[in-house]
Design a protein around this motif. Structure first.
Motif, short mmCIF file in Angstrom:
data_model
loop_
_atom_site.label_atom_id
_atom_site.label_comp_id
_atom_site.label_asym_id
_atom_site.label_seq_id
_atom_site.Cartn_x
_atom_site.Cartn_y
_atom_site.Cartn_z
N GLU A 6 10.64 -5.18 7.49
CA GLU A 6 9.96 -4.72 6.29
C GLU A 6 9.77 -3.20 6.31
N SER A 7 9.67 -2.64 5.13
CA SER A 7 9.38 -1.21 4.98
C SER A 7 8.72 -0.99 3.62
N GLY A 8 8.16 0.20 3.46
CA GLY A 8 7.59 0.57 2.17
C GLY A 8 6.08 0.54 2.09
N CYS A 22 12.42 -5.74 2.33
CA CYS A 22 12.64 -6.54 3.54
C CYS A 22 14.13 -6.76 3.69
N THR A 116 4.42 -4.93 7.40
CA THR A 116 4.17 -3.54 7.06
C THR A 116 2.78 -3.45 6.45
#
Length: 122
Positions: A6-8, A22, A116
């Protein structure tokens, strides 16, 4: 095996927006992908899920009308667009993969990302 990253996540003021991503590696064809969240001291809860082609989607009542889930199967990625964020949306958000169509049951998800952090300030 499926790996999810995941990121953000980040810090945002109430009323603001964030988009989580993701990225999956491994076979996700035909599988549902979903988002869950866990706030400090609380159990992990369902947020949203989408079927492989996006024709079946489910949302938690608490996020309906504010969050939108989508996926790009060419990129093997699922997104969560979050708008009108509230302090109570603060949590670690994790994505997951299930072979059950658009299920909201966390026990039916086989693979999970690390998560995240999303923090919404008032």
């Amino acid at each position: 095996q499926v790996q999810l990253v995941e990121s953000g996540g980040g810090l945002v003021q109430a009323g603001g927006s964030l988009r989580l991503s993701c990225a999956a590696s491994g076979r996700t064809a035909g599988y549902a992908m979903g988002w869950f969240r866990q706030a400090p001291g609380k159990e992990r809860e369902f947020v949203a899920t989408t079927s492989w082609v996006g024709d079946f989607q489910n949302y938690a009542d608490s996020v309906k009308g504010r969050f939108t889930i989508s996926r790009d199967n060419r990129k093997n990625t699922v997104y969560l667009q979050m708008s009108s964020l509230k302090p109570e949306d603060t949590a670690v958000y994790s994505c997951a993969v299930s072979d059950q169509i658009a299920t909201m049951v966390k026990g039916e998800y086989k693979y999970w990302g690390q998560g995240t952090q999303v923090t919404v300030s008032s």
